[in-house]
Design a protein around this motif. Structure first.
Motif, short mmCIF file in Angstrom:
data_model
loop_
_atom_site.label_atom_id
_atom_site.label_comp_id
_atom_site.label_asym_id
_atom_site.label_seq_id
_atom_site.Cartn_x
_atom_site.Cartn_y
_atom_site.Cartn_z
N ALA A 238 52.19 88.31 -46.96
CA ALA A 238 53.56 88.44 -46.46
C ALA A 238 53.98 89.90 -46.37
O ALA A 238 54.83 90.26 -45.55
N LYS A 239 53.38 90.73 -47.20
CA LYS A 239 53.75 92.16 -47.24
C LYS A 239 52.68 93.06 -46.63
O LYS A 239 52.82 94.28 -46.64
N ASN A 240 51.61 92.45 -46.11
CA ASN A 240 50.51 93.24 -45.52
C ASN A 240 50.00 94.31 -46.48
O ASN A 240 49.74 95.45 -46.08
N THR A 241 49.85 93.94 -47.72
CA THR A 241 49.37 94.90 -48.71
C THR A 241 48.23 94.31 -49.54
O THR A 241 48.11 93.09 -49.70
N ALA B 131 48.29 99.70 -47.64
CA ALA B 131 49.29 99.19 -46.71
C ALA B 131 48.66 99.10 -45.33
O ALA B 131 48.13 100.10 -44.83
N SER C 115 48.71 97.88 -41.18
CA SER C 115 49.55 97.60 -40.01
C SER C 115 48.69 97.68 -38.76
O SER C 115 47.58 98.21 -38.78
N ASP D 17 48.81 90.47 -50.71
CA ASP D 17 50.03 89.76 -50.38
C ASP D 17 50.14 89.74 -48.87
O ASP D 17 50.50 90.75 -48.25
N SER E 172 47.04 100.89 -53.95
CA SER E 172 47.64 100.04 -52.92
C SER E 172 47.07 100.39 -51.56
O SER E 172 46.73 101.54 -51.29
#
Length: 121
Positions: free
Chosen positions: A74-77, A22, A24, A72, A20
């Motif tokens: 929407a999930k910034n992943t 993540a 930001s 995704d 994964s």
């Protein structure tokens, strides 16, 4: 910009791992994203990329058919599903934004800490 990779570990040849990323600090949905890896004693190499449309994907030849990249917005992943793993997949895996046309080219010189993937029996 912050990119945090996770999900690495030890797996046997033929096994699977799911990485994964993540993200930001930037508008994730506007960037193509990619995975890269660096094996011991080697340079960092392109693994896979996915465009901002969440559909268009690219793979290095040696992972095609074994790895699948998802994202995704929407999930910034971003996910890298790795199947049929081989010892030569052993490396530290990193994520980064990539050039929208030259998708093997990372956009940022700053990298996360990566996640170690080790394939051994």
């Amino acid at each position: 910009v912050q990119l945090v990779e996770s999900g690495g570990g030890l797996a046997q040849p033929g096994g699977s791992l799911r990485l994964s990323c993540a993200a930001s600090g930037f508008t994730f949905s506007e960037y193509a994203m990619g995975w890269f890896r660096q094996a011991p004693g080697k340079g960092r190499e392109f693994v896979a990329a996915i465009k901002s449309d969440q559909l268009t994907t690219y793979y290095a030849e040696d992972v095609k058919g074994r790895f699948t990249i998802h994202r995704d917005n929407a999930k910034n992943t971003m996910i890298l599903q790795m199947n049929s793993l081989k010892p030569e997949d052993t490396a530290v895996y990193y994520c980064n934004a990539v050039d929208d046309f030259y998708y093997t080219r990372p956009l940022w010189t700053s990298w996360g800490q990566g996640t170690q993937v080790t394939i051994a029996s």
